[in-house]
Scaffold this active site. Structure first.
Site, PDB file in Angstrom:
ATOM      1  N   TYR A   1      28.131 -38.453 -32.528  1.00  0.00           N
ATOM      2  CA  TYR A   1      28.512 -38.132 -31.004  1.00  0.00           C
ATOM      3  C   TYR A   1      29.969 -38.056 -31.420  1.00  0.00           C
ATOM      4  O   TYR A   1      30.644 -36.777 -30.653  1.00  0.00           O
ATOM      5  CB  TYR A   1      28.285 -39.393 -30.313  1.00  0.00           C
ATOM      6  CG  TYR A   1      28.870 -39.028 -28.827  1.00  0.00           C
ATOM      7  CD1 TYR A   1      30.240 -38.365 -27.978  1.00  0.00           C
ATOM      8  CD2 TYR A   1      28.997 -40.501 -28.206  1.00  0.00           C
ATOM      9  CE1 TYR A   1      30.127 -38.235 -27.239  1.00  0.00           C
ATOM     10  CE2 TYR A   1      29.471 -40.459 -26.721  1.00  0.00           C
ATOM     11  CZ  TYR A   1      30.651 -39.552 -26.201  1.00  0.00           C
ATOM     12  OH  TYR A   1      31.119 -39.944 -25.014  1.00  0.00           O
TER      13      TYR A   1
ATOM     14  N   LYS B   1      24.275 -40.088 -20.751  1.00  0.00           N
ATOM     15  CA  LYS B   1      23.974 -41.473 -20.475  1.00  0.00           C
ATOM     16  C   LYS B   1      22.687 -41.341 -19.224  1.00  0.00           C
ATOM     17  O   LYS B   1      21.924 -42.544 -19.274  1.00  0.00           O
ATOM     18  CB  LYS B   1      25.003 -42.469 -19.419  1.00  0.00           C
ATOM     19  CG  LYS B   1      26.256 -43.246 -20.551  1.00  0.00           C
ATOM     20  CD  LYS B   1      27.166 -43.434 -20.051  1.00  0.00           C
ATOM     21  CE  LYS B   1      28.280 -44.369 -21.415  1.00  0.00           C
ATOM     22  NZ  LYS B   1      27.569 -45.804 -21.869  1.00  0.00           N
TER      23      LYS B   1
ATOM     24  N   THR C   1      30.149 -55.483 -23.178  1.00  0.00           N
ATOM     25  CA  THR C   1      29.494 -56.364 -22.274  1.00  0.00           C
ATOM     26  C   THR C   1      30.001 -57.573 -22.986  1.00  0.00           C
ATOM     27  O   THR C   1      29.044 -58.128 -23.569  1.00  0.00           O
ATOM     28  CB  THR C   1      27.534 -55.870 -21.431  1.00  0.00           C
ATOM     29  OG1 THR C   1      28.153 -54.379 -21.554  1.00  0.00           O
ATOM     30  CG2 THR C   1      27.404 -56.731 -21.096  1.00  0.00           C
TER      31      THR C   1
ATOM     32  N   SER D   1      26.699 -52.900 -28.489  1.00  0.00           N
ATOM     33  CA  SER D   1      27.669 -52.702 -27.705  1.00  0.00           C
ATOM     34  C   SER D   1      29.015 -53.904 -27.708  1.00  0.00           C
ATOM     35  O   SER D   1      28.540 -55.128 -27.207  1.00  0.00           O
ATOM     36  CB  SER D   1      27.244 -52.148 -26.104  1.00  0.00           C
ATOM     37  OG  SER D   1      28.902 -52.397 -25.568  1.00  0.00           O
TER      38      SER D   1
ATOM     39  N   ASN E   1      36.661 -47.079 -26.696  1.00  0.00           N
ATOM     40  CA  ASN E   1      35.750 -46.417 -25.407  1.00  0.00           C
ATOM     41  C   ASN E   1      35.540 -48.231 -24.448  1.00  0.00           C
ATOM     42  O   ASN E   1      34.904 -48.992 -25.706  1.00  0.00           O
ATOM     43  CB  ASN E   1      34.548 -45.975 -25.587  1.00  0.00           C
ATOM     44  CG  ASN E   1      33.000 -46.749 -26.244  1.00  0.00           C
ATOM     45  OD1 ASN E   1      32.781 -47.454 -24.349  1.00  0.00           O
ATOM     46  ND2 ASN E   1      32.254 -46.528 -27.048  1.00  0.00           N
ATOM     47  N   ARG E   2      35.843 -48.429 -24.042  1.00  0.00           N
ATOM     48  CA  ARG E   2      35.393 -49.873 -23.130  1.00  0.00           C
ATOM     49  C   ARG E   2      34.381 -49.928 -22.144  1.00  0.00           C
ATOM     50  O   ARG E   2      34.618 -49.866 -21.316  1.00  0.00           O
ATOM     51  CB  ARG E   2      36.412 -50.747 -23.281  1.00  0.00           C
ATOM     52  CG  ARG E   2      37.517 -50.132 -22.616  1.00  0.00           C
ATOM     53  CD  ARG E   2      38.537 -51.608 -22.469  1.00  0.00           C
ATOM     54  NE  ARG E   2      39.834 -50.829 -21.948  1.00  0.00           N
ATOM     55  CZ  ARG E   2      41.107 -50.896 -22.412  1.00  0.00           C
ATOM     56  NH1 ARG E   2      40.809 -50.664 -23.361  1.00  0.00           N
ATOM     57  NH2 ARG E   2      41.940 -50.089 -21.236  1.00  0.00           N
TER      58      ARG E   2
ATOM     59  N   ASN F   1      26.375 -49.407 -34.609  1.00  0.00           N
ATOM     60  CA  ASN F   1      27.170 -49.440 -33.077  1.00  0.00           C
ATOM     61  C   ASN F   1      28.659 -49.200 -33.453  1.00  0.00           C
ATOM     62  O   ASN F   1      29.042 -48.923 -34.635  1.00  0.00           O
ATOM     63  CB  ASN F   1      26.899 -49.889 -32.337  1.00  0.00           C
ATOM     64  CG  ASN F   1      27.043 -49.483 -30.582  1.00  0.00           C
ATOM     65  OD1 ASN F   1      27.936 -49.327 -30.312  1.00  0.00           O
ATOM     66  ND2 ASN F   1      25.908 -50.085 -29.360  1.00  0.00           N
TER      67      ASN F   1
ATOM     68  N   ALA G   1      23.249 -42.377 -28.764  1.00  0.00           N
ATOM     69  CA  ALA G   1      23.220 -42.766 -27.039  1.00  0.00           C
ATOM     70  C   ALA G   1      24.833 -42.662 -26.754  1.00  0.00           C
ATOM     71  O   ALA G   1      25.686 -43.291 -27.472  1.00  0.00           O
ATOM     72  CB  ALA G   1      22.696 -43.782 -26.728  1.00  0.00           C
ATOM     73  N   GLY G   2      25.650 -42.739 -25.338  1.00  0.00           N
ATOM     74  CA  GLY G   2      26.855 -43.216 -25.161  1.00  0.00           C
ATOM     75  C   GLY G   2      26.961 -41.546 -24.295  1.00  0.00           C
ATOM     76  O   GLY G   2      27.955 -41.614 -23.459  1.00  0.00           O
TER      77      GLY G   2
ATOM     78  N   LYS H   1      19.608 -51.308 -32.714  1.00  0.00           N
ATOM     79  CA  LYS H   1      20.908 -51.296 -32.588  1.00  0.00           C
ATOM     80  C   LYS H   1      21.625 -51.904 -33.173  1.00  0.00           C
ATOM     81  O   LYS H   1      21.866 -52.954 -32.096  1.00  0.00           O
ATOM     82  CB  LYS H   1      21.452 -50.039 -31.465  1.00  0.00           C
ATOM     83  CG  LYS H   1      22.553 -49.211 -32.479  1.00  0.00           C
ATOM     84  CD  LYS H   1      22.953 -48.109 -31.061  1.00  0.00           C
ATOM     85  CE  LYS H   1      24.204 -47.338 -31.456  1.00  0.00           C
ATOM     86  NZ  LYS H   1      23.921 -46.193 -30.761  1.00  0.00           N
TER      87      LYS H   1
ATOM     88  N   THR I   1      23.214 -45.900 -23.001  1.00  0.00           N
ATOM     89  CA  THR I   1      22.325 -47.136 -22.401  1.00  0.00           C
ATOM     90  C   THR I   1      21.896 -46.507 -20.920  1.00  0.00           C
ATOM     91  O   THR I   1      23.171 -46.974 -20.327  1.00  0.00           O
ATOM     92  CB  THR I   1      23.161 -48.275 -22.577  1.00  0.00           C
ATOM     93  OG1 THR I   1      23.266 -48.574 -24.705  1.00  0.00           O
ATOM     94  CG2 THR I   1      22.670 -49.654 -22.602  1.00  0.00           C
TER      95      THR I   1
ATOM     96  N   PHE J   1      28.734 -50.061 -20.370  1.00  0.00           N
ATOM     97  CA  PHE J   1      27.508 -49.423 -19.625  1.00  0.00           C
ATOM     98  C   PHE J   1      27.440 -48.920 -18.146  1.00  0.00           C
ATOM     99  O   PHE J   1      26.336 -49.290 -17.466  1.00  0.00           O
ATOM    100  CB  PHE J   1      26.354 -50.648 -19.737  1.00  0.00           C
ATOM    101  CG  PHE J   1      25.754 -51.036 -21.356  1.00  0.00           C
ATOM    102  CD1 PHE J   1      26.366 -50.649 -22.474  1.00  0.00           C
ATOM    103  CD2 PHE J   1      24.495 -52.240 -21.199  1.00  0.00           C
ATOM    104  CE1 PHE J   1      25.810 -50.933 -23.736  1.00  0.00           C
ATOM    105  CE2 PHE J   1      24.063 -52.528 -22.469  1.00  0.00           C
ATOM    106  CZ  PHE J   1      24.500 -51.692 -23.535  1.00  0.00           C
TER     107      PHE J   1
ATOM    108  N   GLY K   1      30.154 -42.247 -38.394  1.00  0.00           N
ATOM    109  CA  GLY K   1      31.725 -40.860 -39.104  1.00  0.00           C
ATOM    110  C   GLY K   1      31.009 -39.587 -39.049  1.00  0.00           C
ATOM    111  O   GLY K   1      31.439 -38.844 -40.166  1.00  0.00           O
TER     112      GLY K   1
END
Length: 362
Positions: free
Chosen positions: A316, A66, A176, A173, A111-112, A244, A62-63, A215, A86, A115, A295
């Site tokens: 990913y 989206k 959030t 994550s 990343n930040r 994650n 996922a990611g 997850k 997500t 969602f 990884g």
């Protein structure tokens, strides 16, 4: 796509900021510019997990997709399965830009995003147009400003039950605020009870029981892992996804980008996530399905996740550096490993280095 073309495409995409490059890659998949890179089918790689038959053990995490824009195109790259999301009940913009950062020296990403997605309705419409045979999971989450986060997860189960092959409840994550608090035992009990009750209710209506995975983060304490394992087993959850992104910045070369807040993914996450995977396998026993993430950049790293206790793997961030042919290369590499080691199934290597990874101090 040849290696030379992949290198050229990467150089072109790296001229753009990471979020723009991501959008261009989605458009390329939609257009068909990215050709199929799938490896030949190999029965030794087929895995039956949580009642689902996976043609190979390599999935897109996922990611990336989206909003369920290109799940079938991703499967044509050679993935055995893919996971959208997500997704949250209501559309949300996510955090302020810039919010994705490449750490090229480390082959990593921070990343930040928070969602960012188009909401349940948009993703549902796209999934309804997909083949029912496509193995597509739905990763569900909560809106940032939700008054009842558990209700958001329940809404995800009810909205997508007819189209999801499996669900992932993403409580890990770091982008959030307060979301990882759902990993605490009391909160996790409430979440799993509500989500699984909704799943069972929907299954009773439609006659199809959709597996639910959880997850988790790689930054858990030993006590935190104990609590999650106990709740997962008590609720008869269908499986775990480990893990994650991490908040750790240990060992990074790019110290300038390392100062950015958010979750770190890519090659530097491999050892930490694999050690947590093995420790969770030790806690939950041999029967609970686990998907290993973090990884995975080659057939060998995918195989090592399996040796550490994973049934399936996802990737990913490493595709940012390795290109769209990566899943096909990994699948072909796993077939070659089966040839070399004369394996009847790739599952035969599972847990073979469980103790080694569970004891790693990372």
């Amino acid at each position: 796509m040849t290696g030379a073309l992949e290198r050229l495409a990467r150089r072109g995409l790296f001229l753009f900021d990471p979020e723009t490059a991501h959008g261009l890659s989605i458009k390329a998949l939609k257009s068909g510019v990215v050709l199929s890179c799938a490896a030949p089918a190999d029965a030794r790689l087929t895995q039956t997990i949580a009642g689902l038959v996976f043609p190979n053990p390599v999935g897109m995490a996922a990611g990336y997709d989206k909003n369920a824009e290109v799940p079938e195109a991703l499967l044509r790259l050679g993935f055995g399965f893919t996971e959208i999301g997500t997704v949250t009940p209501r559309p949300q913009q996510g955090n302020d830009k810039p919010r994705i950062f490449r750490l090229v020296e480390d082959e990593a990403v921070i990343n930040r995003l928070g969602f960012n997605n188009d909401g349940h309705g948009a993703a549902l419409a796209r999934l309804q147009a997909c083949s029912r045979h496509a193995l597509i999971g739905v990763n569900i989450g909560a809106n940032k400003d939700s008054a009842d986060r558990v209700a958001d997860y329940v809404a995800g189960i009810r909205t997508f039950h007819a189209v999801a092959r499996y669900f992932t409840a993403n409580i890990s994550s770091p982008n959030t605020p307060g979301l990882r608090d759902l990993q605490a035992r009391e909160s996790l009990t409430a979440l799993l009870s509500a989500v699984l009750a909704a799943r069972d209710d929907e299954a009773a209506k439609g006659g199809r029981r959709v597996p639910v995975f959880l997850k988790i983060a790689p930054d858990l304490t030993e006590e935190g892992m104990d609590d999650i394992a106990a709740e997962v087993l008590a609720h008869n959850l269908d499986g775990l996804i480990v893990s994650n992104t991490t908040l750790s910045r240990e060992g990074l070369r790019d110290q300038r980008q390392a100062e950015e807040t958010g979750g770190l993914s890519g090659k530097p996450l491999f050892e930490k996530s694999t050690a947590v995977l093995a420790r969770m396998r030790k806690r939950v026993g041999p029967d609970l399905p686990i998907i290993g993430v973090g990884g995975v950049s080659s057939a060998e790293t995918a195989a090592e996740k399996i040796r550490a206790g994973a049934d399936l793997v996802q990737l990913y961030s490493c595709m940012v550096y390795e290109g769209p042919a990566l899943p096909g290369r990994i699948v072909r590499g796993l077939s070659a490993l089966c040839d070399r080691e004369k394996l009847a199934s790739i599952r035969d290597i599972r847990d073979s280095r469980l103790d080694y990874w569970a004891e790693r101090n990372v």
